[in-house]
Motif scaffolding. Structure first.
Motif, PDB file in Angstrom:
ATOM      1  N   ARG A  42       0.827  -1.206   0.000  1.00 28.73           N
ATOM      2  CA  ARG A  42       0.000   0.000   0.000  1.00 28.73           C
ATOM      3  C   ARG A  42       0.861   1.255   0.000  1.00 28.73           C
ATOM      4  O   ARG A  42       0.525   2.256  -0.642  1.00 28.73           O
ATOM      5  CB  ARG A  42      -0.944  -0.009   1.210  1.00 28.73           C
ATOM      6  CG  ARG A  42      -1.872   1.205   1.278  1.00 28.73           C
ATOM      7  CD  ARG A  42      -3.045   0.976   2.197  1.00 28.73           C
ATOM      8  NE  ARG A  42      -2.623   0.591   3.535  1.00 28.73           N
ATOM      9  CZ  ARG A  42      -3.463   0.216   4.504  1.00 28.73           C
ATOM     10  NH1 ARG A  42      -4.768   0.165   4.246  1.00 28.73           N
ATOM     11  NH2 ARG A  42      -3.019  -0.113   5.694  1.00 28.73           N
ATOM     12  N   ILE A  47      -3.722  -0.529  -3.803  1.00 28.48           N
ATOM     13  CA  ILE A  47      -4.929  -0.006  -3.144  1.00 28.48           C
ATOM     14  C   ILE A  47      -5.653  -1.132  -2.404  1.00 28.48           C
ATOM     15  O   ILE A  47      -5.615  -1.228  -1.194  1.00 28.48           O
ATOM     16  CB  ILE A  47      -5.860   0.661  -4.180  1.00 28.48           C
ATOM     17  CG1 ILE A  47      -5.105   1.789  -4.917  1.00 28.48           C
ATOM     18  CG2 ILE A  47      -7.106   1.211  -3.505  1.00 28.48           C
ATOM     19  CD1 ILE A  47      -5.888   2.412  -6.050  1.00 28.48           C
ATOM     20  N   ALA A  48      -6.303  -2.003  -3.113  1.00 27.23           N
ATOM     21  CA  ALA A  48      -7.006  -3.160  -2.548  1.00 27.23           C
ATOM     22  C   ALA A  48      -7.456  -4.012  -3.721  1.00 27.23           C
ATOM     23  O   ALA A  48      -7.404  -3.582  -4.883  1.00 27.23           O
ATOM     24  CB  ALA A  48      -8.196  -2.735  -1.698  1.00 27.23           C
ATOM     25  N   ALA A  50     -10.536  -5.135  -4.325  1.00 27.60           N
ATOM     26  CA  ALA A  50     -11.856  -4.729  -4.802  1.00 27.60           C
ATOM     27  C   ALA A  50     -12.435  -3.723  -3.821  1.00 27.60           C
ATOM     28  O   ALA A  50     -11.966  -3.591  -2.694  1.00 27.60           O
ATOM     29  CB  ALA A  50     -12.777  -5.944  -4.928  1.00 27.60           C
ATOM     30  N   SER A  51     -13.471  -3.017  -4.260  1.00 30.57           N
ATOM     31  CA  SER A  51     -14.109  -2.026  -3.392  1.00 30.57           C
ATOM     32  C   SER A  51     -14.717  -2.682  -2.156  1.00 30.57           C
ATOM     33  O   SER A  51     -14.865  -2.043  -1.115  1.00 30.57           O
ATOM     34  CB  SER A  51     -15.185  -1.265  -4.168  1.00 30.57           C
ATOM     35  OG  SER A  51     -16.165  -2.167  -4.688  1.00 30.57           O
ATOM     36  N   SER A  52     -15.059  -3.964  -2.277  1.00 32.23           N
ATOM     37  CA  SER A  52     -15.659  -4.691  -1.143  1.00 32.23           C
ATOM     38  C   SER A  52     -14.606  -5.358  -0.267  1.00 32.23           C
ATOM     39  O   SER A  52     -14.944  -6.060   0.682  1.00 32.23           O
ATOM     40  CB  SER A  52     -16.624  -5.756  -1.678  1.00 32.23           C
ATOM     41  OG  SER A  52     -15.936  -6.672  -2.524  1.00 32.23           O
ATOM     42  N   GLN A  54     -11.682  -3.604   1.132  1.00 35.99           N
ATOM     43  CA  GLN A  54     -10.814  -2.499   1.494  1.00 35.99           C
ATOM     44  C   GLN A  54     -10.141  -2.675   2.859  1.00 35.99           C
ATOM     45  O   GLN A  54      -9.078  -2.104   3.104  1.00 35.99           O
ATOM     46  CB  GLN A  54     -11.628  -1.200   1.501  1.00 35.99           C
ATOM     47  CG  GLN A  54     -12.156  -0.793   0.139  1.00 35.99           C
ATOM     48  CD  GLN A  54     -11.066  -0.237  -0.767  1.00 35.99           C
ATOM     49  OE1 GLN A  54     -10.132   0.398  -0.311  1.00 35.99           O
ATOM     50  NE2 GLN A  54     -11.184  -0.484  -2.060  1.00 35.99           N
ATOM     51  N   ASP A  55     -10.762  -3.446   3.741  1.00 29.00           N
ATOM     52  CA  ASP A  55     -10.245  -3.599   5.108  1.00 29.00           C
ATOM     53  C   ASP A  55      -9.147  -4.664   5.136  1.00 29.00           C
ATOM     54  O   ASP A  55      -9.412  -5.837   4.916  1.00 29.00           O
ATOM     55  CB  ASP A  55     -11.382  -3.990   6.054  1.00 29.00           C
ATOM     56  CG  ASP A  55     -10.960  -3.953   7.520  1.00 29.00           C
ATOM     57  OD1 ASP A  55      -9.737  -3.897   7.801  1.00 29.00           O
ATOM     58  OD2 ASP A  55     -11.844  -3.997   8.383  1.00 29.00           O
TER      59      ASP A  55
END
Length: 242
Positions: A42, A47-48, A50-52, A54-55
């Motif tokens: 990071r 970033i990650a 997927a948007s789902s 992120q954690d």
């Protein structure tokens, strides 16, 4: 049978490969958790997934294989899939993790790679992998690869003057001596640990030659070695779970 895959992300600027997570299969269920390497990634631009997702401290579950993995598996309706699985030395059409473990799930559209977490079998480390970098080898090495025989011993050699990868190790034949590729970058460090700990049992041999396959699937090798009591795969901190 592969039950766990490590997902890595490559920084396109410095070519550093960082493990960012682990996919696991439990029967018909799948899970994913980020590793400590994801936090390093990071800082370098990752970033990650997927948007789902992120954690970085959450464990994610799916009842089916994760979409990010599914689109890296050769379509099961393709007429050439049977030949493709033969190149991978896989005899089942439903061995998704095994397929990803051997191909790396490589796509030209991103910089993600997959590799398997080995499973101890009768106190042995046994793993099949493809020789890397074959397309960059000279013609005499290419010819030698075509002449290899199943079961032929390959020698594990450090590439000490490799300025891009201090852990790089080549694979060579005995007679005549020819370089026939490299160990995968993500496995070379563990192979070196095994070689140092269990040199007498350490062996890399030709598993299969796929003369009609793309270069990256041309030479399938197998490493076998005693699983030394002091050995743990991917023991560096970046592989640890958050």
């Amino acid at each position: 049978m592969c039950q766990e895959l490590i997902l890595s992300w490559q920084n396109t600027k410095n070519k550093q490969l960082l493990p960012i997570g682990r996919f696991s299969k439990h029967g018909d269920a799948y899970s994913f958790i980020y590793t400590k390497g994801a936090k390093q990634a990071r800082e370098q631009g990752f970033i990650a997934l997927a948007s789902s997702m992120q954690d970085f401290n959450t464990k994610y579950f799916y009842n089916d294989i994760f979409p990010i993995l599914k689109n890296r598996i050769l379509n099961k309706s393709r007429p050439d899939r049977k030949e493709f699985l033969k190149w991978l030395n896989i005899d089942s059409n439903n061995s998704d993790f095994e397929e990803l473990a051997k191909t790396g799930g490589v796509k030209a559209t991103d910089n993600l790679f997959l590799f398997p977490v080995p499973i101890k079998k009768n106190n042995q480390y046994i793993l099949e992998f493809f020789s890397q970098g074959i397309s960059h080898l000279p013609k005499n090495s290419q010819k030698r690869i075509e002449e290899l025989e199943k079961g032929e011993k390959l020698f594990f050699c450090a590439d000490l003057e490799n300025s891009q990868d201090e852990n790089a190790h080549m694979l060579r034949t005995n007679d005549p001596v020819e370089i026939v590729g490299y160990c995968p970058k993500y496995l070379a460090k563990d192979f070196k640990k095994l070689f140092d700990l269990s040199k007498k049992s350490f062996s890399i041999r030709v598993k299969q030659i796929n003369k009609d396959a793309p270069d990256r699937l041309r030479l399938l090798c197998e490493i076998t070695c005693d699983w030394h009591k002091d050995f743990s795969p991917f023991s560096e901190d970046e592989f640890a779970l958050n």
